[in-house]
Design a protein around this motif. Structure first.
Motif, mmCIF file in Angstrom:
data_model
loop_
_atom_site.group_PDB
_atom_site.id
_atom_site.type_symbol
_atom_site.label_atom_id
_atom_site.label_comp_id
_atom_site.label_asym_id
_atom_site.label_seq_id
_atom_site.Cartn_x
_atom_site.Cartn_y
_atom_site.Cartn_z
ATOM 1 N N UNK A 12 0.838 -1.191 0.000
ATOM 2 C CA UNK A 12 0.000 0.000 0.000
ATOM 3 C C UNK A 12 0.875 1.244 0.000
ATOM 4 N N UNK A 13 0.701 2.153 -0.958
ATOM 5 C CA UNK A 13 1.508 3.387 -0.951
ATOM 6 C C UNK A 13 1.063 4.301 0.183
ATOM 7 N N UNK A 14 1.990 5.152 0.622
ATOM 8 C CA UNK A 14 1.665 6.063 1.729
ATOM 9 C C UNK A 14 0.529 7.003 1.343
ATOM 10 N N UNK A 15 0.612 7.619 0.165
ATOM 11 C CA UNK A 15 -0.421 8.554 -0.294
ATOM 12 C C UNK A 15 -1.410 7.803 -1.191
ATOM 13 N N UNK A 16 -2.196 6.925 -0.576
ATOM 14 C CA UNK A 16 -3.036 6.022 -1.355
ATOM 15 C C UNK A 16 -4.094 6.762 -2.165
ATOM 16 N N UNK A 17 -4.518 7.934 -1.712
ATOM 17 C CA UNK A 17 -5.554 8.671 -2.439
ATOM 18 C C UNK A 17 -5.066 9.134 -3.806
ATOM 19 N N UNK A 18 -3.752 9.186 -4.002
ATOM 20 C CA UNK A 18 -3.232 9.585 -5.305
ATOM 21 C C UNK A 18 -3.433 8.493 -6.359
ATOM 22 N N UNK A 19 -3.833 7.301 -5.926
ATOM 23 C CA UNK A 19 -4.153 6.246 -6.887
ATOM 24 C C UNK A 19 -5.364 6.612 -7.741
ATOM 25 N N UNK A 20 -6.154 7.586 -7.281
ATOM 26 C CA UNK A 20 -7.320 8.024 -8.059
ATOM 27 C C UNK A 20 -6.948 9.047 -9.135
ATOM 28 N N UNK A 21 -5.703 9.536 -9.109
ATOM 29 C CA UNK A 21 -5.228 10.493 -10.112
ATOM 30 C C UNK A 21 -6.175 11.689 -10.234
ATOM 31 N N UNK A 22 -6.505 12.265 -9.095
ATOM 32 C CA UNK A 22 -7.400 13.419 -9.044
ATOM 33 C C UNK A 22 -6.673 14.539 -8.297
ATOM 34 N N UNK A 23 -6.088 15.508 -9.014
ATOM 35 C CA UNK A 23 -5.330 16.579 -8.348
ATOM 36 C C UNK A 23 -6.141 17.343 -7.305
ATOM 37 N N UNK A 24 -7.418 17.568 -7.573
ATOM 38 C CA UNK A 24 -8.253 18.297 -6.620
ATOM 39 C C UNK A 24 -8.377 17.516 -5.317
ATOM 40 N N UNK A 25 -8.531 16.206 -5.430
ATOM 41 C CA UNK A 25 -8.634 15.367 -4.240
ATOM 42 C C UNK A 25 -7.350 15.432 -3.425
#
Length: 487
Positions: free
Chosen positions: A56-69
């Motif tokens: 699991x990557x540390x910044x898991x939310x970046x898996x969504x590729x959404x800069x705003x998120x």
């Protein structure tokens, strides 16, 4: 203080410096659930192609590729009130450790006074009254508590473990906030999409009502069909407010998570109509990685370490406490200050001890029970983490299958609607039948959208259960207190 006195004080401190530490040294028991091979094994993903055993990557939310998120998460980590609260609790725990860690340092002090007064003649063995005079004193002292049996060290050990538990609590607050931010943003996007589908269904039904009314006006319909169409129209119209409320609620929650007032959101957040999707399979790692990563497990383990150290603190109360002290200064008439006749000094080693009572032994047994309870809680936290993650993986797998079936149903409804529209354009099907096919398609799209929203919720819950999202936030904290090193 004479050189001989200083030498004697130093020798005594050195002799007592090689003290021992009573009570058990902490180590995680071999029989703890954490150490069992089954707890460290890979997860059962039920051959789910949407899940991988990758780390699991540390910044898991970046898996969504959404800069705003990503921007929303970073702002929440910096401004969220729960994160700020946990951070200041860590500061307080860290300073408590500092107090315990430095409790056995050598203490220096002094006092000075000057005034005018009269000394009691009788106290000095004189029979005549002494005159009023100027009196002064200046004394410096040194003190040291010898931690002969490790009471202070054990207390520092317990405080250090408590500070590390507070660090884990801060990490837990961070991952919770990250998951809530991602979840609220997803909920807002899905609510917009579901609202759009509901509005489309209402539009279809309004056209069907219009056709029924025209047929009735032309003498080819009946009032029952109009009433049924009217009822269905209002029923679909009633579905809009819940979606609007769902979106508003998600946006208000998101604003609060960012430390903002309701409605104060970054540009573009409310405009999202399609939730971002994972570009690859969801990475989970294995049980071993999960147990090392989850903050609640680390907090429970540190609480176990603190409870073990408390046994040593209670045990040390059975033994003597030794303190070393000395003072040196001058006391007398102001005009004689500094002369030999006003000089005073003293060595003051002291020992205090009371015969152990049943209370002391009961206190030790209580701390031992506390350590056993902490181990039981630690085992429970480990088992709960594994159960939670495995359960969420199972739900995710079943909801993926459900979503796939609903997608196939939507595709079939779409094909049927297109076929019926073609028949209508060719004059081979009544308009109402074509509208019925469109309504079936809209219902299928609504069911699929709801399933997709549930999948997004499943993903966020899984990421939260996996315990990632605090690592880089801690590294970039800058001013964050560092918990005590493990003893």
């Amino acid at each position: 203080m004479s050189a001989r006195a200083r030498l004697a004080l130093g020798a005594l401190a050195l002799a007592l410096g090689g003290c021992t530490m009573v009570g058990p040294d902490y180590h995680l028991p071999k029989w703890a659930v954490f150490n069992q091979p089954q707890a460290q094994a890979p997860f059962d993903a039920q051959a789910n192609p949407k899940v991988s055993q990758a780390a699991l990557p540390a910044d898991w939310w970046q898996l969504y590729h959404e800069p705003l998120l990503d921007h929303l998460v970073q702002e929440a980590l910096a401004k969220n009130t729960d994160v700020r609260l946990a951070y200041h609790n860590l500061r307080r725990a860290y300073e408590s450790y500092q107090m315990a860690h430095h409790a056995n340092e050598v203490e220096f002090g002094g006092k000075a006074a000057s005034g005018r007064g009269q000394v009691s003649s009788e106290a000095l063995g004189e029979h005549e009254q002494l005159p009023v005079m100027n009196l002064s004193s200046a004394v410096v002292g040194i003190g040291y508590q010898v931690d002969l049996f490790g009471k202070l060290k054990r207390a520092a050990e317990a405080a250090g473990a408590g500070a590390e538990a507070s660090q884990a609590a801060l990490d837990a607050a961070r991952i919770s906030v990250v998951a809530q931010v991602v979840g609220s943003y997803m909920d807002s996007c899905h609510a917009s999409e579901e609202l759009e589908i509901a509005e489309h269904s209402l539009n279809i039904q309004e056209r069907q009502l219009e056709v029924a009314q025209r047929l009735l006006a032309g003498g080819r319909g009946n009032e029952i069909d109009v009433a049924r169409a009217q009822a269905q129209t209002e029923a679909l119209r009633a579905q809009l407010p819940p979606y609007e409320a769902k979106k508003a609620s998600a946006l208000y929650a998101l604003a609060a998570l960012l430390g903002r007032t309701p409605g104060d959101l970054p540009a573009g957040v409310a405009a999202c109509k399609h939730a971002p999707q994972l570009a690859a399979a969801l990475p989970t790692g294995d049980g071993a990685a999960l147990l090392k990563r989850r903050p609640d497990i680390r907090a429970a383990e540190r609480e176990l370490a603190a409870a073990t150290a408390e046994i040593g603190v209670a045990t040390a109360a059975l033994y003597p406490e030794i303190s070393l002290g000395a003072n040196f200064g001058y006391t007398g008439m102001t005009e004689h200050m500094g002369s030999a006749i006003t000089r005073e000094w003293a060595l003051m080693p002291s020992i205090s001890w009371h015969i152990p009572t049943k209370v002391d032994h009961a206190r030790i047994r209580a701390t031992e029970a506390g350590a056993d309870a902490a181990l039981a809680r630690f085992d429970g936290v480990v088992l709960a983490a594994l159960r939670e993650t495995q359960t969420l993986l199972s739900h995710y797998a079943h909801n993926l299958k459900r979503s796939q079936s609903l997608r196939q149903a939507r595709d079939a409804a779409r094909a049927g609607a297109e076929y019926n529209r073609r028949l209508y354009r060719e004059g081979r099907m009544p308009y109402l039948d074509s509208l019925d096919a469109d309504r079936t398609l809209a219902e299928a799209e609504a069911a699929l959208a709801a399933a997709q929203a549930q999948l997004s919720t499943d993903q966020v819950n899984l990421f939260l259960s996996l315990g990632g999202g605090w690592e880089n936030a801690r590294d970039s904290a800058g001013q964050e207190p560092r918990p005590a090193a493990k003893h």
